[in-house]
Design a protein around this motif. Structure first.
Motif, short mmCIF file in Angstrom:
data_model
loop_
_atom_site.label_atom_id
_atom_site.label_comp_id
_atom_site.label_asym_id
_atom_site.label_seq_id
_atom_site.Cartn_x
_atom_site.Cartn_y
_atom_site.Cartn_z
N HIS A 72 2.58 1.56 -3.51
CA HIS A 72 1.67 1.99 -4.57
C HIS A 72 1.37 3.48 -4.45
O HIS A 72 1.44 4.23 -5.45
N ARG A 73 1.03 3.92 -3.27
CA ARG A 73 0.69 5.33 -3.09
C ARG A 73 1.88 6.23 -3.42
O ARG A 73 1.74 7.25 -4.12
N THR A 74 3.06 5.86 -2.95
CA THR A 74 4.24 6.71 -3.14
C THR A 74 4.61 6.81 -4.62
O THR A 74 4.86 7.91 -5.14
N ASP A 82 1.73 8.57 -6.78
CA ASP A 82 1.68 10.01 -6.49
C ASP A 82 2.88 10.74 -7.12
O ASP A 82 2.74 11.85 -7.64
N ALA A 112 0.84 -1.20 0.00
CA ALA A 112 0.00 0.00 0.00
C ALA A 112 0.87 1.25 0.00
O ALA A 112 0.60 2.22 -0.73
N GLU A 113 1.91 1.28 0.81
CA GLU A 113 2.83 2.43 0.86
C GLU A 113 3.53 2.59 -0.48
O GLU A 113 3.70 3.70 -0.99
N ASN A 150 -7.16 5.96 -7.80
CA ASN A 150 -6.95 6.40 -6.42
C ASN A 150 -5.71 5.72 -5.88
O ASN A 150 -5.70 4.51 -5.64
N SER A 151 -4.65 6.47 -5.68
CA SER A 151 -3.39 5.88 -5.22
C SER A 151 -3.48 5.34 -3.81
O SER A 151 -2.62 4.57 -3.37
N GLY A 152 -4.53 5.72 -3.07
CA GLY A 152 -4.67 5.29 -1.69
C GLY A 152 -5.32 3.92 -1.53
O GLY A 152 -5.46 3.43 -0.41
N THR A 153 -5.74 3.33 -2.63
CA THR A 153 -6.34 2.00 -2.57
C THR A 153 -5.49 1.01 -3.35
O THR A 153 -4.86 1.36 -4.35
N THR A 154 -5.48 -0.25 -2.90
CA THR A 154 -4.69 -1.27 -3.59
C THR A 154 -5.49 -2.52 -3.92
O THR A 154 -4.99 -3.39 -4.65
N ASP A 207 -3.09 1.58 -11.77
CA ASP A 207 -4.01 2.17 -10.79
C ASP A 207 -5.42 2.19 -11.39
O ASP A 207 -5.94 3.23 -11.79
#
Length: 992
Positions: free
Chosen positions: A71-73, A76, A68-69, A290-294, A286
């Motif tokens: 993917h978001r990083t 983004d 999750a970290e 939404n980068s906050g979801t995996t 993605d």
């Protein structure tokens, strides 16, 4: 960690543009050469500023970031770079749209913009200082599979073959059953021709069943399909191999995984493939934006497409999608690539599968057959990569890709071959690895796949197999994180010795382990408390609770108490009642070693008491016999092994006849597919252009029919069971045939009979085989008659002057005509005669002879004689039938003094050959009398007298036969008389 990542992210946004202007790539220059400046082209304008994803990727690995970290990083960072640098270029493009630029689309996966416009306008964009390069819109194509010949095509119906051979070859089944991991929790995808979302093997696990369709299906081509559709067939087959599961059809490596799909490759060569590929990679990176979801991000995406080097505008090792591939994987998606079907020549991989910039990119897959020794498929593209360098050896790994059974649009199934069929096996293993360890990074996944592959071909990595064929079980074991290990030894509480083959089951979980020869076992389990159940043959089942600690080995040893035992013993004799030395007595279905008989045919073995077992007595050159016996305490189990006339394989092996095996693999004994009994012969597991042959040479004493039962199970008509007599093929069978009997006339003499199962161009599915059972041979010895007479003795009672007759039945249980002559020993006698003095009985036939009695002129008293048949039976050339006539109503009264006590005389003669006389006496009044013969084991052989006998002296005759009329073996026997409270026993010896 978060602070360090934030600083790195800020640095990525601050990259300064270079001063020099961009340019057309060499491929684009060749493509537009000679064209008018107002000609329309579609290109990819790549900007200079690109997020430093390689550096960010290493920082994330060092920080042991979760998926999750990560993917978001990464997402983004990519979006931020595009947002910061694209607006100026887009503003110029928008200004030009009035005429020279007709379309554009910006991307964030790489900092680039797809533009369609005139060559003149595109050159203007390339001249910008913030543009790095302008690439042409190349044509990629699907790596078309190899279709099987018409004879091997399955049609559109389900075949319900169970677990496909490719899954068994890579040991996926062990992952499901031993580790309890089937892909549940993982998400897979494929960039292909689409997927039939209604297929019964796939429909239930499309993620769009419970999530927005837009993040589960990408209609890249623009057909207008709101849900997954495959207008070709390729993508459905590929997805089936990754995650397909239907009743009786386990076709997917990760049958518990969910899936999403894209149809980028479902278009002709005129489509805008370049941009569609980029669209697809960006969507997979993605899907929900939404980068906050995996939960929407696939763990793996299989790619079965590439650039053909013959297309205009292409140059070797074109880097078109390299950055997009790297960025997609940095966001957490593992990309697998089919190597191509342009083999067997070297340097034949497609692009981007030929990329060789690192040990991991691109991760290409070659194709093998589905059965040992997993030979490389002839079509599989080989390395090295034309890109050269330290990592040019290709492919990375191999997987089954020849004759792969998987889903077909419309609900059916089909066989296809190609590296497009091999790549999905690898993608499925990645799904299993991610299900076991969701935070495993992409490079580690690939390294594990290479490290755990089974080496094939040249020792070490090579340009044919890569690191070898993948092994799902070892790969998942290596991927496990947060797991602890329970290991130990199962022993016996009494002896302290190891208990081999003990089973250790995880209660409430499919995982299990079987102890090795030293009693050692090992199980990997997630951290927590687990109940284990221990069981073994001959031992009391026990259990214990183990607390598993992550990354720690915990002792799970346990001692099992043995159950009480009983002794099973007896004697093995042959059909001539001779003891058989060296025979074996096996307890079927148990790990007990067979007992071997001593010189006198006796054996003894120990079994756990209180259960029912099937015992098999067998010896070379004799037929096998099975007996099922309930054991309660010490038990006697005797065997009489029949004459060997047929091969029914009931010896449990190939020991009864002089079998010779040849070919690639020997025939084996089967217990799962038999015509009769418990065993049959099954052809060995073979593959392309291989054979499995068994043959036996037999000396036949007479002409006759050879017959046997056979069954064939072959997917295709290229695989045959062939039967030969003396090297000449007499018949062959292919396809699927149930148990059928074949019969052939054979002359007397020595003949060699051969059964050979051969495979042509097909690959073994695991079920392809032939079985043979109950081979009935013509006579192995010259046909002979075999006489059997009933009754064994005849008694008659007549009044003086009376006459009568009784019938003597003469059976021939042999296979040749019986001839006999009749005589009366000591005769002729006035009171005894026969209806004929000679006769014959056909093989397996029956006849009769009338015995005539005439008491004319006879005084009261007993009269005895012997009726003798002289025969052509080689074993009984002379048969004597004792005859007794009692005149005046007493069947066997002996003249003499009235007895004053019960008497049982010693049999006379003793020893005897054909018959012996047993005299006995009854005093005072008639009594119920029993006189019987017993063997040395106390077993009743025959009852001679059983009923009320009058006062006086009498005789009983025993002719050495049992109650069925069969001659008993030579040896010691006992006669016993019981009358009221009187009981007496006398010994008698029979000599043949």
């Amino acid at each position: 960690m978060k602070k360090a990542l934030a600083l790195a992210f800020a640095g990525l946004l601050g990259l300064a543009p270079l001063a020099h202007a961009g340019q057309f790539s060499a491929g684009l220059e060749r493509l537009v050469q000679g064209q008018p400046l107002d000609s329309q082209v579609t290109v990819l304008v790549v900007l200079k500023d690109q997020a430093d994803v390689p550096g960010l990727n290493q920082s994330l690995k060092a920080a042991r970031s979760t998926m999750a970290e990560r993917h978001r990083t990464v997402v983004d960072a990519l979006r931020a770079t595009a947002d910061a640098t694209q607006p100026a270029v887009i503003q110029e493009i928008a200004f030009e749209r009035s005429g020279s630029i007709s379309d554009y689309r910006p991307y964030w996966l790489i900092n680039a913009i797809r533009v369609t416009g005139t060559i003149e306008a595109i050159r203007g964009l390339a001249a910008r200082s913030d543009v790095d390069v302008v690439e042409p819109n190349l044509v990629v194509e699907l790596i078309e599979p190899i279709h099987p010949p018409k004879e091997k095509q399955l049609g559109r119906g389900s075949r319900a073959i169970g677990i496909t051979p490719g899954l068994l070859a890579i040991e996926a089944r062990r992952v499901w059953e031993e580790l309890g991991i089937d892909g549940t929790g993982a998400l897979v995808g494929n960039m292909d021709t689409g997927v039939d979302g209604t297929h019964p093997a796939l429909s239930a696990r499309w993620r769009g069943n419970f999530a927005p369709a837009s993040e589960c299906w990408n209609d890249a081509v623009g057909f207008g399909d709101a849900t997954p559709v495959d207008r070709h067939y390729h993508g459905t087959h590929v997805m089936g191999t990754i995650t397909g599961l239907a009743p009786n059809d386990t076709i997917g490596v990760a049958p518990g995984a969910l899936w999403i799909a894209d149809n980028t490759i479902n278009q002709g060569t005129g489509g805008a493939f370049d941009s569609d590929v980029l669209n697809g990679l960006q969507w997979f990176a993605d899907p929900d934006g939404n980068s906050g979801t995996t939960d929407d991000v696939p763990d793996v995406v299989q790619n079965s497409w590439g650039v053909n080097e013959g297309f205009s505008g292409y140059f070797d090792c074109d880097s078109r999608w390299w950055t997009a591939m790297d960025n997609c994987e940095a966001a957490g998606v593992v990309l697998t690539w089919s190597a191509g079907n342009e083999g067997p020549g070297s340097t034949s991989l497609r692009s981007p599968a030929d990329r060789a910039a690192s040990p991991y990119n691109a991760f290409s897959v070659g194709s093998t057959i589905t059965s040992p020794p997993y030979t490389i498929s002839s079509f599989s593209s080989r390395g090295p990569s034309g890109c050269g360098g330290a990592y040019a050896m290709k492919p990375e790994v191999s997987a089954p890709g020849s004759d792969i059974y998987s889903a077909q649009p419309g609900g059916g199934y089909q066989l296809l071959s190609g590296t497009s069929m091999a790549g999905p096996h690898v993608a499925g293993v990645v799904a299993l690895m991610r299900a076991a360890n969701p935070d495993l990074d992409v490079e580690t996944v690939k390294q594990i796949l290479m490290d755990t592959a089974v080496d094939l071909g040249t020792v070490g990595e090579d340009n044919t197999y890569g690191h070898g064929i993948i092994n799902a079980y070892e790969a998942v074991l290596a991927a496990l994180s947060g797991y602890g290990t329970i290991e130990g030894t199962v022993t016996d509480t009494v002896s302290g010795l190891p208990v081999p083959s003990a089973t250790v089951d995880v209660v409430g979980d499919p995982r299990t382990s079987t102890a090795d020869a030293s009693g050692f076992f090992r199980i990997l389990l997630p951290e927590g408390s687990w109940d284990l159940e221990y069981s073994a043959f001959g031992h009391v089942t026990d259990s214990q609770t183990i607390n598993v600690i992550a990354d720690t080995v915990v002792d799970g040893s346990l001692a099992l108490a043995p159950v009480p035992s009983a002794t099973v013993s007896g004697t093995v004799i042959d059909y001539n009642l001779n003891p058989v030395a060296g025979a074996t007595v096996s307890v079927m279905g148990t790990p007990l070693a067979p007992a071997t008989t001593a010189g006198d045919g006796t054996y003894s073995l120990t079994v756990p008491d209180g259960d029912t077992y099937t015992f098999l007595g067998a010896a070379a050159g004799l037929g096998g016999v099975q007996q099922t016996v309930a054991i309660s305490g010490n038990t006697t189990v005797d065997f009489v092994l029949p004459e060997l006339m047929a091969e029914d394989f009931e010896s449990g092996g190939f020991t009864s006849w002089p079998w010779v095996m040849s070919g690639t693999a020997p025939w084996t004994i089967s217990t799962t597919n038999v015509h009769e009994g418990s065993y049959s012969a099954r052809s060995g597991v073979i593959s392309h252009n291989q054979s499995s042959t068994m043959e036996v040479t037999v000396d036949l004493a007479a002409a006759g029919d050879l017959s046997f039962w056979y069954t064939v199970s072959s997917e295709l008509s290229y695989d045959f069971l062939r039967f030969y007599i003396d090297g000449v093929q007499r018949n062959s069978w292919s396809g699927s045939i149930g148990w059928t009997q074949a019969t052939y006339a054979v002359t007397a003499g020595t003949h060699t009979f051969r059964w050979s199962y051969t495979k042509d161009i097909s690959v073994n599915t695991g079920s392809d085989a032939a079985w043979v059972d109950f081979i009935d041979f013509p006579p192995l010895v010259s046909p002979t008659p075999d006489i059997a007479i009933a009754p064994g003795s005849i008694s008659e009672t007549l009044a003086p002057g009376g006459t009568s007759s009784q019938s003597l039945t003469i059976d021939n249980v042999g296979d040749a005509q019986l001839n006999y002559n009749v005589s009366i020993v000591g005769g002729p006698l006035s009171w005894l005669d026969t209806s004929a003095t000679s006769g014959s009985v056909p093989a397996a036939g029956s006849g009769s002879l009338d015995v005539l009695f005439d008491a004319t002129g006879l005084a009261s008293g007993p009269y005895t004689a012997t009726l003798r048949l002289t025969t052509n039976d080689p074993d009984e050339s002379q048969v004597d039938v004792p005859i007794t006539l009692d005149v005046s109503g007493s069947t066997d009264v002996i003249v003499g003094a009235q007895p004053t006590a019960f008497e049982l005389a010693n049999p006379q003669p003793n020893p005897f050959g054909s018959a012996t006389t047993i005299a006995y006496a009854i005093p005072n009044e008639a009594q119920a009398v029993s006189i019987a013969v017993y063997d040395v084991a106390g077993k009743l052989v025959r009852t001679l007298v059983n009923g009320v006998q009058p006062v006086g002296r009498h005789v009983a005759i025993w002719d050495g036969r049992d109650a069925s009329g069969s001659r008993v073996a030579s040896g010691v026997y006992f006669t016993r008389m019981d009358a009221g409270e009187f009981s007496d026993v006398k010994k008698v010896t029979l000599l043949k």
